[in-house]
Scaffold this motif. Structure first.
Motif, PDB file in Angstrom:
ATOM      1  N   VAL A 318       0.947  -0.999  -0.135  1.00  0.00           N
ATOM      2  CA  VAL A 318       0.225   0.185   0.088  1.00  0.00           C
ATOM      3  C   VAL A 318       0.874   1.195   0.135  1.00  0.00           C
ATOM      4  N   ARG A 319       0.664   2.108  -0.896  1.00  0.00           N
ATOM      5  CA  ARG A 319       1.279   3.336  -0.776  1.00  0.00           C
ATOM      6  C   ARG A 319       0.316   4.577  -1.077  1.00  0.00           C
ATOM      7  N   HIS A 320       0.855   5.925  -1.080  1.00  0.00           N
ATOM      8  CA  HIS A 320       0.136   6.965  -0.776  1.00  0.00           C
ATOM      9  C   HIS A 320       0.256   7.894  -2.056  1.00  0.00           C
ATOM     10  N   ASP A 321      -0.788   8.250  -2.891  1.00  0.00           N
ATOM     11  CA  ASP A 321      -0.698   8.995  -4.031  1.00  0.00           C
ATOM     12  C   ASP A 321      -0.511  10.545  -3.825  1.00  0.00           C
ATOM     13  N   ARG A 322      -0.270  11.553  -4.495  1.00  0.00           N
ATOM     14  CA  ARG A 322       0.072  12.748  -4.272  1.00  0.00           C
ATOM     15  C   ARG A 322      -1.039  13.537  -3.426  1.00  0.00           C
ATOM     16  N   ARG A 323      -2.201  12.999  -3.430  1.00  0.00           N
ATOM     17  CA  ARG A 323      -3.282  13.670  -2.544  1.00  0.00           C
ATOM     18  C   ARG A 323      -3.294  12.935  -1.175  1.00  0.00           C
ATOM     19  N   GLY A 324      -2.312  11.986  -0.917  1.00  0.00           N
ATOM     20  CA  GLY A 324      -2.387  11.579   0.277  1.00  0.00           C
ATOM     21  C   GLY A 324      -3.203  10.414   0.577  1.00  0.00           C
ATOM     22  N   LEU A 325      -3.817   9.864  -0.623  1.00  0.00           N
ATOM     23  CA  LEU A 325      -4.903   8.663  -0.436  1.00  0.00           C
ATOM     24  C   LEU A 325      -4.046   7.423  -0.532  1.00  0.00           C
ATOM     25  N   PRO A 326      -4.453   6.387   0.014  1.00  0.00           N
ATOM     26  CA  PRO A 326      -3.716   4.947   0.067  1.00  0.00           C
ATOM     27  C   PRO A 326      -4.302   4.399  -1.214  1.00  0.00           C
ATOM     28  N   THR A 327      -3.121   3.704  -2.060  1.00  0.00           N
ATOM     29  CA  THR A 327      -3.250   2.814  -3.308  1.00  0.00           C
ATOM     30  C   THR A 327      -2.750   1.734  -3.214  1.00  0.00           C
ATOM     31  N   ALA A 328      -3.094   0.892  -4.145  1.00  0.00           N
ATOM     32  CA  ALA A 328      -2.404  -0.274  -4.204  1.00  0.00           C
ATOM     33  C   ALA A 328      -2.534  -0.681  -5.936  1.00  0.00           C
ATOM     34  N   LEU A 329      -1.566  -1.487  -6.212  1.00  0.00           N
ATOM     35  CA  LEU A 329      -1.393  -2.063  -7.593  1.00  0.00           C
ATOM     36  C   LEU A 329      -1.776  -3.400  -7.582  1.00  0.00           C
ATOM     37  N   VAL A 330      -2.793  -3.579  -8.670  1.00  0.00           N
ATOM     38  CA  VAL A 330      -3.232  -5.033  -8.529  1.00  0.00           C
ATOM     39  C   VAL A 330      -2.985  -5.676 -10.065  1.00  0.00           C
ATOM     40  N   VAL A 331      -2.750  -6.899 -10.263  1.00  0.00           N
ATOM     41  CA  VAL A 331      -2.387  -7.423 -11.252  1.00  0.00           C
ATOM     42  C   VAL A 331      -3.739  -8.451 -11.699  1.00  0.00           C
ATOM     43  N   ASP A 332      -4.379  -7.814 -13.065  1.00  0.00           N
ATOM     44  CA  ASP A 332      -5.638  -8.366 -13.287  1.00  0.00           C
ATOM     45  C   ASP A 332      -5.421  -9.824 -13.795  1.00  0.00           C
ATOM     46  N   ALA A 333      -6.632 -10.393 -14.494  1.00  0.00           N
ATOM     47  CA  ALA A 333      -6.486 -11.585 -15.104  1.00  0.00           C
ATOM     48  C   ALA A 333      -5.669 -11.672 -16.211  1.00  0.00           C
ATOM     49  N   ALA A 334      -5.547 -10.559 -16.986  1.00  0.00           N
ATOM     50  CA  ALA A 334      -4.851 -10.690 -18.238  1.00  0.00           C
ATOM     51  C   ALA A 334      -3.465 -10.258 -18.173  1.00  0.00           C
ATOM     52  N   GLY A 335      -2.939 -10.001 -16.617  1.00  0.00           N
ATOM     53  CA  GLY A 335      -1.744  -9.770 -16.624  1.00  0.00           C
ATOM     54  C   GLY A 335      -1.379  -8.285 -16.668  1.00  0.00           C
ATOM     55  N   GLN A 336      -2.357  -7.355 -16.557  1.00  0.00           N
ATOM     56  CA  GLN A 336      -2.001  -5.801 -16.837  1.00  0.00           C
ATOM     57  C   GLN A 336      -2.133  -5.192 -15.180  1.00  0.00           C
ATOM     58  N   VAL A 337      -1.505  -4.221 -15.044  1.00  0.00           N
ATOM     59  CA  VAL A 337      -1.487  -3.736 -13.551  1.00  0.00           C
ATOM     60  C   VAL A 337      -2.656  -2.738 -13.602  1.00  0.00           C
ATOM     61  N   VAL A 338      -3.335  -2.487 -12.518  1.00  0.00           N
ATOM     62  CA  VAL A 338      -4.525  -1.873 -12.256  1.00  0.00           C
ATOM     63  C   VAL A 338      -4.278  -1.141 -11.028  1.00  0.00           C
ATOM     64  N   LYS A 339      -4.335   0.285 -11.019  1.00  0.00           N
ATOM     65  CA  LYS A 339      -4.374   0.992  -9.729  1.00  0.00           C
ATOM     66  C   LYS A 339      -5.681   1.083  -8.985  1.00  0.00           C
ATOM     67  N   ARG A 340      -5.662   0.986  -7.796  1.00  0.00           N
ATOM     68  CA  ARG A 340      -6.855   0.797  -6.866  1.00  0.00           C
ATOM     69  C   ARG A 340      -6.732   1.940  -5.734  1.00  0.00           C
TER      70      ARG A 340
END
Length: 391
Positions: A318-340
């Motif tokens: 878990v990391r924080h973006d420029r606005r200070g919101l917690p985010t995570a990078l998820v790998v979907d079924a196609a192998g691509q990165v999705v930011k949540r």
């Protein structure tokens, strides 16, 4: 000299021509002509989210206080003849702590006992006389007035006996009060008087204080906002708690060690302190070895309840973006990165408890995050994940 210069020129230009020809023969499609660029997606380490029941615990400040406390004061006045306990020792209910000079109270008791014996004798005489006058009245041997006087004397004698019995009971109680006893079981403190001291009935200064330490109370403070959030979580079903069972509480002592015995929450105050905005709760703990002493500061770990489908993710995911919101990078079924973007509740043993943003089965990147970008293709490699608290 000129001829040698012309002969050397082709020799010097040959290496530059050879380098240019080798550069032009590089593999097609390699950026900048760099050899060996394969274009394979980067490898990242992921943890697959598995929702499972987790006991949620909140840490709150607390302070210990005696289960019962009794300030021992004399109920009659007199001189202390003896102190009959060891300071700092354990005493039982009814154990004599001080002995007062009982001479005056013994004399008062003996006098009351004698007065009662005299009034009982007078009562017996009045009863016999009243009985004789009743018989004589039937034979018209005495007047009605004499009969009535005899009956009144009998009633007066009965009342006198009752008064003297009460006086004797009072004298007996005062005599017993010369033996100052402990009202409860517990540990006795420091005596503030010594042998020979004069004490008075119901004085403001306590002779000694007895505290019951097993069990012992721990008073815990919780903000009213925390209490409201907990009740909402229980009401909407996010947390569950066994019916009729008070929450379990554990203690962290001042030196950082954990108290070996668990306690239970006893009750919560019905009002909020207007100065602090906090509610006081009281927990009860067994204290057989008297390790917990009154006034100790502790940290209480209160079990709020069980979240049946808790989503926990390692903190490095878990990391924080420029606005200070917690985010995570998820790998979907196609192998691509999705930011949540996440909603985080609290930290539990090196993991974040997620309220929203992740679902059961999501693959969260926890290693190689710097090589992953939203929308890019990656190769996910599963790594071990620590078990959630409460398993």
């Amino acid at each position: 000299m000129t001829l040698d210069g012309r002969r050397l020129a082709p020799v010097l230009l040959y290496p530059f021509a050879l380098a240019l020809s080798l550069t032009g023969c590089g593999p097609a499609g390699a950026p900048g002509g760099a050899p060996g660029a394969s274009g394979a997606p980067p490898e990242v380490g992921v943890v697959t989210i598995a929702a499972r029941p987790t006991t949620l615990v909140t840490e709150l400040p607390g302070r210990t206080s005696p289960y019962r406390i009794a300030e021992v004061r004399p109920q009659v006045g007199g001189i202390i003849e003896a102190r009959l306990f060891e300071e700092g020792g354990d005493v039982t209910a009814g154990q004599v702590l001080y002995q007062l000079d009982a001479a005056l109270y013994q004399a008062a008791y003996d006098s009351a006992e004698a007065a009662l014996a005299r009034s009982r004798a007078a009562l017996e005489r009045a009863r016999l006389k009243a009985a004789r006058y009743a018989d004589l009245l039937t034979a018209d041997a005495v007047s009605q007035e004499d009969h009535d006087d005899a009956q009144a004397a009998l009633k007066e004698a009965i009342a006198t006996v009752a008064v003297d019995e009460a006086a004797l009971a009072t004298a007996r109680i005062n005599l017993a009060y010369t033996r100052v006893t402990s009202p409860i079981d517990g540990r006795v403190g420091r005596s503030v008087v010594t042998q020979g001291a004069l004490v008075t009935a119901n004085q403001s200064l306590a002779l000694v204080t007895v505290r019951q330490l097993d069990p012992i109370y721990v008073d815990i403070t919780q903000s009213s906002a925390q209490l409201l959030r907990l009740r909402q979580a229980l009401d909407d079903g996010r947390l569950s708690r066994p019916e009729g069972e008070q929450p379990r509480v554990r203690l962290i002592l001042e030196d950082g060690s954990e108290y070996p015995l668990a306690g239970r929450l006893a009750f919560s105050e019905v009002t909020v302190d207007p100065g602090t905005g906090a509610v006081t709760m009281r927990a009860t703990f067994p204290n057989p070895d008297h390790l917990l002493l009154p006034g100790m500061f502790v940290r209480a770990l209160v079990e709020e309840g069980v979240r049946e489908q808790a989503i926990l993710v390692p903190q490095q995911g878990v990391r924080h973006d420029r606005r200070g919101l917690p985010t995570a990078l998820v790998v979907d079924a196609a192998g691509q990165v999705v930011k949540r973007t996440l909603t985080v509740d609290r930290a539990i043993d090196g993991q974040w408890l997620i309220d929203a943003g992740l679902e059961n089965g999501d693959r969260v990147i926890v290693e190689g995050v710097q090589k992953a970008r939203a929308g890019a293709e990656v190769r996910a490699v599963e790594i071990d994940s620590p078990a959630p608290a409460g398993d």
